[in-house]
Design a protein around this motif. Structure first.
Motif, PDB file in Angstrom:
ATOM      1  N   VAL A 136       3.695   7.019  15.860  1.00 56.47           N
ATOM      2  CA  VAL A 136       4.814   6.233  16.413  1.00 56.47           C
ATOM      3  C   VAL A 136       6.121   6.905  15.963  1.00 56.47           C
ATOM      4  CG1 VAL A 136       3.533   4.052  16.459  1.00 56.47           C
ATOM      5  CG2 VAL A 136       4.834   4.666  14.413  1.00 56.47           C
ATOM      6  N   PRO A 137       7.185   6.729  16.719  1.00 52.93           N
ATOM      7  CA  PRO A 137       8.476   7.316  16.307  1.00 52.93           C
ATOM      8  C   PRO A 137       9.091   6.506  15.168  1.00 52.93           C
ATOM      9  CG  PRO A 137       8.733   6.075  18.339  1.00 52.93           C
ATOM     10  CD  PRO A 137       7.268   6.059  18.007  1.00 52.93           C
ATOM     11  N   LEU A 138       9.879   7.189  14.338  1.00 55.02           N
ATOM     12  CA  LEU A 138      10.528   6.537  13.196  1.00 55.02           C
ATOM     13  C   LEU A 138      11.899   7.191  12.984  1.00 55.02           C
ATOM     14  CD1 LEU A 138      10.412   4.629  10.719  1.00 55.02           C
ATOM     15  CD2 LEU A 138       9.370   6.521   9.449  1.00 55.02           C
ATOM     16  N   GLN A 139      12.949   6.343  12.851  1.00 51.89           N
ATOM     17  CA  GLN A 139      14.304   6.842  12.620  1.00 51.89           C
ATOM     18  C   GLN A 139      14.774   6.367  11.252  1.00 51.89           C
ATOM     19  OE1 GLN A 139      17.154   5.714  15.585  1.00 51.89           O
ATOM     20  NE2 GLN A 139      18.599   7.327  15.003  1.00 51.89           N
ATOM     21  N   LEU A 140      15.048   7.357  10.394  1.00 52.45           N
ATOM     22  CA  LEU A 140      15.497   7.062   9.032  1.00 52.45           C
ATOM     23  C   LEU A 140      16.796   7.811   8.761  1.00 52.45           C
ATOM     24  CD1 LEU A 140      12.203   7.265   6.908  1.00 52.45           C
ATOM     25  CD2 LEU A 140      13.464   5.207   7.571  1.00 52.45           C
ATOM     26  N   GLU A 141      17.818   7.016   8.415  1.00 48.04           N
ATOM     27  CA  GLU A 141      19.105   7.593   8.024  1.00 48.04           C
ATOM     28  C   GLU A 141      19.612   8.569   9.074  1.00 48.04           C
ATOM     29  OE1 GLU A 141      18.385   9.262   4.198  1.00 48.04           O
ATOM     30  OE2 GLU A 141      18.246   7.307   3.193  1.00 48.04           O
ATOM     31  N   GLY A 142      19.495   8.170  10.305  1.00 46.36           N
ATOM     32  CA  GLY A 142      20.020   8.964  11.416  1.00 46.36           C
ATOM     33  C   GLY A 142      19.185  10.154  11.801  1.00 46.36           C
ATOM     34  N   LYS A 143      17.955  10.262  11.225  1.00 44.03           N
ATOM     35  CA  LYS A 143      17.106  11.420  11.519  1.00 44.03           C
ATOM     36  C   LYS A 143      15.807  10.932  12.159  1.00 44.03           C
ATOM     37  CE  LYS A 143      15.472  15.714   9.415  1.00 44.03           C
ATOM     38  NZ  LYS A 143      15.392  16.502   8.153  1.00 44.03           N
ATOM     39  N   GLN A 144      15.333  11.650  13.178  1.00 46.09           N
ATOM     40  CA  GLN A 144      14.136  11.239  13.932  1.00 46.09           C
ATOM     41  C   GLN A 144      12.870  11.863  13.308  1.00 46.09           C
ATOM     42  OE1 GLN A 144      14.594   9.074  16.344  1.00 46.09           O
ATOM     43  NE2 GLN A 144      12.436   8.873  16.950  1.00 46.09           N
ATOM     44  N   TYR A 145      11.881  10.972  13.125  1.00 49.66           N
ATOM     45  CA  TYR A 145      10.601  11.406  12.561  1.00 49.66           C
ATOM     46  C   TYR A 145       9.452  10.941  13.482  1.00 49.66           C
ATOM     47  CZ  TYR A 145      12.918  12.351   8.086  1.00 49.66           C
ATOM     48  OH  TYR A 145      13.750  12.835   7.101  1.00 49.66           O
ATOM     49  N   ALA A 146       8.350  11.617  13.267  1.00 47.38           N
ATOM     50  CA  ALA A 146       7.087  11.151  13.884  1.00 47.38           C
ATOM     51  C   ALA A 146       6.181  10.679  12.754  1.00 47.38           C
ATOM     52  CB  ALA A 146       6.418  12.267  14.670  1.00 47.38           C
ATOM     53  N   LEU A 147       5.752   9.413  12.818  1.00 51.60           N
ATOM     54  CA  LEU A 147       4.908   8.817  11.772  1.00 51.60           C
ATOM     55  C   LEU A 147       3.450   8.804  12.242  1.00 51.60           C
ATOM     56  CD1 LEU A 147       4.351   7.165   9.177  1.00 51.60           C
ATOM     57  CD2 LEU A 147       4.934   5.103  10.492  1.00 51.60           C
ATOM     58  N   PHE A 148       2.606   9.535  11.525  1.00 50.28           N
ATOM     59  CA  PHE A 148       1.168   9.569  11.834  1.00 50.28           C
ATOM     60  C   PHE A 148       0.409   8.879  10.698  1.00 50.28           C
ATOM     61  CE2 PHE A 148       2.977  13.242  14.008  1.00 50.28           C
ATOM     62  CZ  PHE A 148       2.473  13.073  15.295  1.00 50.28           C
ATOM     63  N   ILE A 149      -0.543   8.032  11.060  1.00 48.49           N
ATOM     64  CA  ILE A 149      -1.255   7.250  10.058  1.00 48.49           C
ATOM     65  C   ILE A 149      -2.724   7.057  10.466  1.00 48.49           C
ATOM     66  CG2 ILE A 149      -0.482   5.107  11.168  1.00 48.49           C
ATOM     67  CD1 ILE A 149      -0.630   3.733   8.465  1.00 48.49           C
ATOM     68  N   ARG A 150      -3.569   7.045   9.460  1.00 50.72           N
ATOM     69  CA  ARG A 150      -4.981   6.721   9.655  1.00 50.72           C
ATOM     70  C   ARG A 150      -5.546   6.181   8.330  1.00 50.72           C
ATOM     71  NH1 ARG A 150      -9.057   8.980  11.161  1.00 50.72           N
ATOM     72  NH2 ARG A 150     -10.437   8.590   9.389  1.00 50.72           N
ATOM     73  N   PRO A 151      -6.652   5.448   8.372  1.00 53.04           N
ATOM     74  CA  PRO A 151      -7.203   4.906   7.118  1.00 53.04           C
ATOM     75  C   PRO A 151      -7.756   6.024   6.232  1.00 53.04           C
ATOM     76  CG  PRO A 151      -8.083   3.725   9.025  1.00 53.04           C
ATOM     77  CD  PRO A 151      -7.391   4.942   9.552  1.00 53.04           C
ATOM     78  N   ASP A 152      -7.570   5.856   4.935  1.00 53.34           N
ATOM     79  CA  ASP A 152      -8.188   6.759   3.959  1.00 53.34           C
ATOM     80  C   ASP A 152      -9.587   6.190   3.674  1.00 53.34           C
ATOM     81  OD1 ASP A 152      -9.005   8.377   1.931  1.00 53.34           O
ATOM     82  OD2 ASP A 152      -7.108   8.279   0.813  1.00 53.34           O
ATOM     83  N   VAL A 153     -10.587   6.677   4.396  1.00 52.67           N
ATOM     84  CA  VAL A 153     -11.931   6.107   4.333  1.00 52.67           C
ATOM     85  C   VAL A 153     -12.518   6.234   2.937  1.00 52.67           C
ATOM     86  CG1 VAL A 153     -14.268   6.218   5.290  1.00 52.67           C
ATOM     87  CG2 VAL A 153     -12.296   6.593   6.773  1.00 52.67           C
ATOM     88  N   ILE A 154     -12.266   7.361   2.296  1.00 51.88           N
ATOM     89  CA  ILE A 154     -12.822   7.558   0.954  1.00 51.88           C
ATOM     90  C   ILE A 154     -12.248   6.541  -0.024  1.00 51.88           C
ATOM     91  CG2 ILE A 154     -12.946   9.146  -0.993  1.00 51.88           C
ATOM     92  CD1 ILE A 154     -13.111  11.430   0.951  1.00 51.88           C
ATOM     93  N   LEU A 155     -10.925   6.281   0.093  1.00 49.15           N
ATOM     94  CA  LEU A 155     -10.292   5.337  -0.810  1.00 49.15           C
ATOM     95  C   LEU A 155     -10.710   3.897  -0.509  1.00 49.15           C
ATOM     96  CD1 LEU A 155      -8.326   4.961  -3.150  1.00 49.15           C
ATOM     97  CD2 LEU A 155      -6.459   4.811  -1.474  1.00 49.15           C
ATOM     98  N   GLN A 156     -10.789   3.577   0.811  1.00 46.60           N
ATOM     99  CA  GLN A 156     -11.109   2.209   1.193  1.00 46.60           C
ATOM    100  C   GLN A 156     -12.598   1.873   1.017  1.00 46.60           C
ATOM    101  OE1 GLN A 156      -9.724   1.327   5.147  1.00 46.60           O
ATOM    102  NE2 GLN A 156      -7.552   1.456   4.588  1.00 46.60           N
ATOM    103  N   PHE A 157     -13.437   2.847   1.342  1.00 47.42           N
ATOM    104  CA  PHE A 157     -14.885   2.557   1.360  1.00 47.42           C
ATOM    105  C   PHE A 157     -15.691   3.461   0.441  1.00 47.42           C
ATOM    106  CE2 PHE A 157     -13.170   1.618   5.611  1.00 47.42           C
ATOM    107  CZ  PHE A 157     -13.421   0.260   5.676  1.00 47.42           C
TER     108      PHE A 157
END
Length: 472
Positions: A136-157
């Motif tokens: 998803v797009p993310l704007q921080l302090e006037g700068k454009q970012y792309a935010l990519f996320i997924r579950p950390d399976v090893i940590l969660q399970f």
């Protein structure tokens, strides 16, 4: 050669491996078609919530992403200069199409989890690659970012994966152990049956098998025991048959040999020479008749499929049998009554059934004293033709009736032939004594016609043989 035990075990292993692969394929198919779109939508919702919080409080964004990573997520921020900032565990592969990054930076969304390719042996849920994320797009302090996320399976399970892996391995191990024991339980009675088969092949018919089981193995053991008992009975019958045949053949041969030696003596009178030659001729004919009956009995054992069934007039056939035996009836002054309708037709093998009536009438003539009577009657009863041959002889005792149809059995033991012991008229067998095969042949022919034959007798009053033949 593989044993049954190893074959069953290998088949079980193949079944376990095959079912495991099939279960994995079905589960993976279910994930790709049902769970993957749901997982993508849920993760996209979480990413949008992160976007809203970070944009609302940019000063807390870094700590917020770090905290989210510790809770079990892998997060990557990429700006338009392709500078990357990781939170949590790094992706195994960071390859991503150029148009994906530019699309997200321009304000679009990336659904890599939903678009992950369907592969039979690869479950996308555990594939730790950048392409298997949501963006998803993310704007921080006037700068454009792309935010990519997924579950950390090893940590969660991580712990759960080990737990479930241990459950799976222990389940397989204990299943194999239990299956080995159960296979031994199943194979053991079959092994005993194999050993019993070998014992039977060696001629030992006394078997001890467990017939108390209420399954197919128990039924097989019961049938096997019955078979061994029947084989033992057949073997005993065969031995008795061979012994009886040897005795029956030995008797005339002994007489022929003895009287032939007597004929070789030069001082033998002409009258005795003629008498001894006549005895040799009679014994030869007796031996020939015995051989003929043995051949007939042997052929009947294989004649079930070669019967010449056709309709014929029963009264006509009985009269022909009576004409053949007319001289014996006349010699003993026996009266013969045939009470059979002239229209009664019988369906069967005419030649073999002629042998039945001949044997029964001959038997009646043989054991009926002179001056008495014999009656033959026949009638239809409930779709069966019932023929009765009744004599007025001295009858047969009840204890001897069950053995009448046994081969070489004679009801009148006092008239059995002796074994010739030398060239003397006293050693000559009684002419009226048969081979003991007539009733056995009669019963065999009747059974080949799917009929029955029974004997009823009362000492002092006579004997009745009842033949029942089914008629179409």
């Amino acid at each position: 050669m593989k044993s049954l035990y190893s074959r069953v075990f290998l088949v079980a292993m193949a079944a376990i491996i095959g079912s495991s692969l099939l279960g994995f394929l079905v589960s993976n198919l279910y994930y790709h078609n049902k769970l993957k779109p749901y997982n993508d939508a849920k993760l996209t919702s979480i990413a949008l919530q992160m976007q809203q919080f970070a944009e609302a409080q940019p000063e807390l964004a870094s700590a917020y992403f770090a905290n989210a990573a510790e809770l079990g997520y892998e997060i990557l921020l990429v700006d338009d200069q392709e500078e990357e900032l990781f939170f949590g565990r790094a992706f195994r592969e960071k390859e991503l199409a150029d148009d994906v990054l530019s699309s997200v930076l321009a304000g679009g969304q990336y659904h890599g989890i939903a678009e992950f390719p369907n592969q039979p042996f690869i479950t996308g849920f555990f594939d730790n690659t950048l392409s298997n994320t949501v963006g998803v797009p993310l704007q921080l302090e006037g700068k454009q970012y792309a935010l990519f996320i997924r579950p950390d399976v090893i940590l969660q399970f991580g712990e759960l994966r080990s737990f479930f892996a241990m459950i799976g391995l222990l389940t397989v191990a204990f299943s194999l152990l239990c299956f080995l024991l159960s296979t031994r339980y199943l194979v053991k009675p079959v092994t005993r049956l194999t050993e019993a088969t070998q014992r039977i092949a060696q001629g030992h018919y006394a078997l001890s098998l467990n017939t108390n089981r209420r399954d197919e193995i128990g039924q097989l053991a019961a049938h096997f025991t019955t078979m061994s008992q029947e084989l033992e009975r057949v073997e005993q019958a065969r031995q008795e048959f061979v012994a009886n045949v040897s005795h029956e053949i030995q008797s005339p041969l002994t007489s022929i040999q003895g009287f032939a030696q007597a004929l070789a003596e030069k001082e033998l009178a002409a009258e005795e020479r003629t008498h001894y030659a006549a005895i040799i001729g009679e014994e030869s004919r007796r031996l020939a008749a015995l051989t003929k009956e043995l051949l007939l009995l042997s052929s009947l054992d294989q004649a079930a499929d070669v019967l010449q069934r056709k309709p014929f007039n029963l009264r006509t056939q009985l009269r022909q049998v009576a004409q053949v035996m007319e001289w014996q009836l006349t010699e003993k002054e026996l009266a013969l009554k045939i009470a059979v309708s002239s229209s009664l037709m019988l369906v069967g093998d005419e030649m073999l059934l002629n042998q039945v009536w001949t044997n029964l009438l001959s038997n009646a003539v043989k054991y009926t004293p002179a001056g008495r009577a014999i009656e033959i009657e026949a009638q239809l009863e409930r779709g069966h033709c019932v023929i009765r041959v009744t004599d007025t002889g001295d009858g047969i005792s009840k204890e001897r009736l069950p053995f009448l149809f046994d081969r070489f059995y004679r009801a009148d033991r006092a008239r059995e032939r002796g074994i010739g012991g030398g060239p003397s008229p006293n050693n000559r067998p009684d002419d009226s004594v048969g081979s003991g095969l007539g009733l056995a042949i009669t019963q065999k022919i009747v059974h080949l016609h799917n009929g029955t034959i029974e004997a009823a007798s009362e000492p002092g009053k006579g004997t009745t043989f009842t033949v029942t033949l089914p008629q179409p």
